[in-house]
Enzyme design. Sequence first.
Site, PDB file in Angstrom:
ATOM      1  N   ASP A 166       0.870  -1.171   0.000  1.00 54.32           N
ATOM      2  CA  ASP A 166       0.000   0.000   0.000  1.00 54.32           C
ATOM      3  C   ASP A 166       0.913   1.230   0.000  1.00 54.32           C
ATOM      4  O   ASP A 166       2.019   1.194   0.553  1.00 54.32           O
ATOM      5  CB  ASP A 166      -0.862   0.027   1.253  1.00 54.32           C
ATOM      6  CG  ASP A 166      -1.958  -1.033   1.248  1.00 54.32           C
ATOM      7  OD1 ASP A 166      -1.930  -1.920   0.368  1.00 54.32           O
ATOM      8  OD2 ASP A 166      -2.828  -0.984   2.137  1.00 54.32           O
TER       9      ASP A 166
ATOM     10  N   SER B  16       7.173   4.133   5.802  1.00 62.29           N
ATOM     11  CA  SER B  16       8.439   4.456   5.163  1.00 62.29           C
ATOM     12  C   SER B  16       8.247   4.526   3.660  1.00 62.29           C
ATOM     13  O   SER B  16       7.218   4.987   3.195  1.00 62.29           O
ATOM     14  CB  SER B  16       9.520   3.453   5.549  1.00 62.29           C
ATOM     15  OG  SER B  16      10.796   3.981   5.246  1.00 62.29           O
TER      16      SER B  16
ATOM     17  N   HIS C 144       5.244  -7.086  -0.636  1.00 57.56           N
ATOM     18  CA  HIS C 144       5.082  -8.339  -1.358  1.00 57.56           C
ATOM     19  C   HIS C 144       5.867  -8.326  -2.677  1.00 57.56           C
ATOM     20  O   HIS C 144       6.256  -7.270  -3.177  1.00 57.56           O
ATOM     21  CB  HIS C 144       3.598  -8.572  -1.652  1.00 57.56           C
ATOM     22  CG  HIS C 144       2.740  -8.611  -0.424  1.00 57.56           C
ATOM     23  ND1 HIS C 144       2.230  -9.783   0.094  1.00 57.56           N
ATOM     24  CD2 HIS C 144       2.316  -7.620   0.418  1.00 57.56           C
ATOM     25  CE1 HIS C 144       1.525  -9.514   1.181  1.00 57.56           C
ATOM     26  NE2 HIS C 144       1.556  -8.204   1.402  1.00 57.56           N
TER      27      HIS C 144
END
Length: 284
Positions: free
Chosen positions: A93, A250, A149
């Site tokens: 995300d 981050s 991912h």
Amino acid sequence: MIASLTEQEDLNFLLTNRIPRAALTRFMGWFSKIENPFVRDASIACWRLFSDLDLSEAKKTEFKSLHDCFTRELRPGLRPVDPDTSVVASPSDGIVGAHGRIQDTELFQIKGAPYSLLDLLGDPALVERHRNGRFLTLRLTSSMYHRFHAPFDCRIERVTFVHGDVWNVNPIALKRVERLFCKNERAVIETRLPTGEALTLVPVAAILVASIRLHFLDLTLNAQSRGPNVFPCDAGVHKGDELGWFEHGSTIIVLAPDDFEFAAGVTEGARVKAGEPLLRKPSP
């Protein structure tokens, strides 16, 4: 009197950067792992107060600690991965930041603020593989899902951990700190696509977050990491496989081959979710 936008940005930069960044980050790493119900509940309540934290997608409804909440898993099926074999999916995300073509070996953290591939990656051979390629920056805010991912079926060949600072990585800091991504702690994850082309992920740590967990190495990399900084590996992963997590918000920089194009809707400021299209390889 209402403070001007510049004054507000100056205050934000002062409060989040002109402080003992490394010491505060080490303290937060310790504090976030305290498994005390009062500390946990008070910390999460404070976090909700200052962010748009939404735990409705979380797999668990109870957390052992603030850290457990930061690194939460989501309920199955909430981040479906684009099945198109020509698509590089978003590894996390995030909010799309600077992106575009790498000009020879130069890219940007924001418009007008260049940095070099060599300063970011530290490896001339890897720089050559990404010369004139594509780059995209994804910023994770503190309230987002923090796991990342595999963006494509690929083989992870090497990870290089670069020790560094822990500047905030928000847009205000990116305007004020030159070559910020090249100064902060980061992991350079080198992967090879089935076509033989290079696809590289660079998770960049920041204040309060200088820990990057990588499952395929069974390691958590941070300022306390000792021993080798280069980790050869041979790990095959499929698009969507979980690679690891940040301990807080981050940035991830994605470096892709030059024959990939940005997917529709990928514009600066757009919000994307893990598994959604970022780049696409045109049909021959």
